[in-house]
Design an enzyme around this catalytic site. Structure first.
Site, PDB file in Angstrom:
ATOM      1  N   HIS A  10      28.118   7.097 -37.463  1.00  0.00           N
ATOM      2  CA  HIS A  10      29.383   6.890 -36.752  1.00  0.00           C
ATOM      3  C   HIS A  10      30.506   7.636 -37.465  1.00  0.00           C
ATOM      4  O   HIS A  10      30.381   8.005 -38.629  1.00  0.00           O
ATOM      5  CB  HIS A  10      29.778   5.407 -36.777  1.00  0.00           C
ATOM      6  CG  HIS A  10      28.798   4.483 -36.163  1.00  0.00           C
ATOM      7  ND1 HIS A  10      28.935   4.016 -34.883  1.00  0.00           N
ATOM      8  CD2 HIS A  10      27.666   3.919 -36.659  1.00  0.00           C
ATOM      9  CE1 HIS A  10      27.932   3.192 -34.606  1.00  0.00           C
ATOM     10  NE2 HIS A  10      27.148   3.120 -35.670  1.00  0.00           N
ATOM     11  N   LYS A 122      30.423   7.848 -25.789  1.00  0.00           N
ATOM     12  CA  LYS A 122      31.460   8.148 -26.774  1.00  0.00           C
ATOM     13  C   LYS A 122      31.128   9.474 -27.433  1.00  0.00           C
ATOM     14  O   LYS A 122      29.979   9.907 -27.414  1.00  0.00           O
ATOM     15  CB  LYS A 122      31.494   7.071 -27.871  1.00  0.00           C
ATOM     16  CG  LYS A 122      31.820   5.692 -27.378  1.00  0.00           C
ATOM     17  CD  LYS A 122      31.776   4.700 -28.523  1.00  0.00           C
ATOM     18  CE  LYS A 122      32.173   3.349 -28.016  1.00  0.00           C
ATOM     19  NZ  LYS A 122      33.160   2.701 -28.820  1.00  0.00           N
ATOM     20  N   CYS A 124      31.548   9.819 -30.662  1.00  0.00           N
ATOM     21  CA  CYS A 124      31.185   9.377 -32.010  1.00  0.00           C
ATOM     22  C   CYS A 124      29.742   9.756 -32.354  1.00  0.00           C
ATOM     23  O   CYS A 124      28.841   9.458 -31.576  1.00  0.00           O
ATOM     24  CB  CYS A 124      31.370   7.864 -32.099  1.00  0.00           C
ATOM     25  SG  CYS A 124      30.935   7.116 -33.665  1.00  0.00           S
TER      26      CYS A 124
END
Length: 136
Positions: A10, A122, A124
């Site tokens: 992450h 996302k 991420c």
């Protein structure tokens, strides 16, 4: 120990060049209703690796996959204005992340390394962790 089959990378989704700590992330996560920081490890911009949740404890970092994964977060992931995803990893962070992933793969040899974006809509961690760490 929990059965681990995923190591999920992450970013902290914070602006490039700004320092944040595990205490900051812990505070953010508690404000969202988590019991504590959701990640097991956090890598600061200087490459230092800091512990979050104990490995034996289920994380809170990737919905539907927490029970069988380890969460690693690097500080950064956004442009300096904080508006767009960007791979902001410093050379120190890149080196520390590889070293940590290698160490974890020794302990959990069957664990696959993936990015959060492989499981959620996302950006991420703002780079393709699956491809970058395919040979680890």
């Amino acid at each position: 120990m929990r059965k681990i089959d995923l190591i999920i990378v992450h970013c902290s989704a914070t602006p490039e060049g700004k320092d944040f700590t595990t205490a900051d992330i812990d505070r953010w996560h508690r404000q969202r209703g988590f019991a504590s920081i959701g990640y097991h490890f956090v890598i600061y911009r200087d490459g230092s690796v800091h512990h979050g949740r104990p490995l034996a404890q289920v994380g809170a970092h990737c919905q539907g996959h927490n029970a069988h994964s380890i969460g690693i977060c690097y500080i950064g992931g956004l442009t300096t204005d904080g508006k767009h995803p960007k791979d902001t990893r410093t050379e120190e962070q890149k080196s520390a992340l590889v070293a940590l992933l290698r160490k974890l793969r020794v302990q959990f040899p069957n664990a696959k390394i993936r990015g959060h974006r492989d499981f959620a809509a996302k950006a991420c961690p703002s780079f393709d962790a699956t491809a970058e760490y395919a040979i680890i």
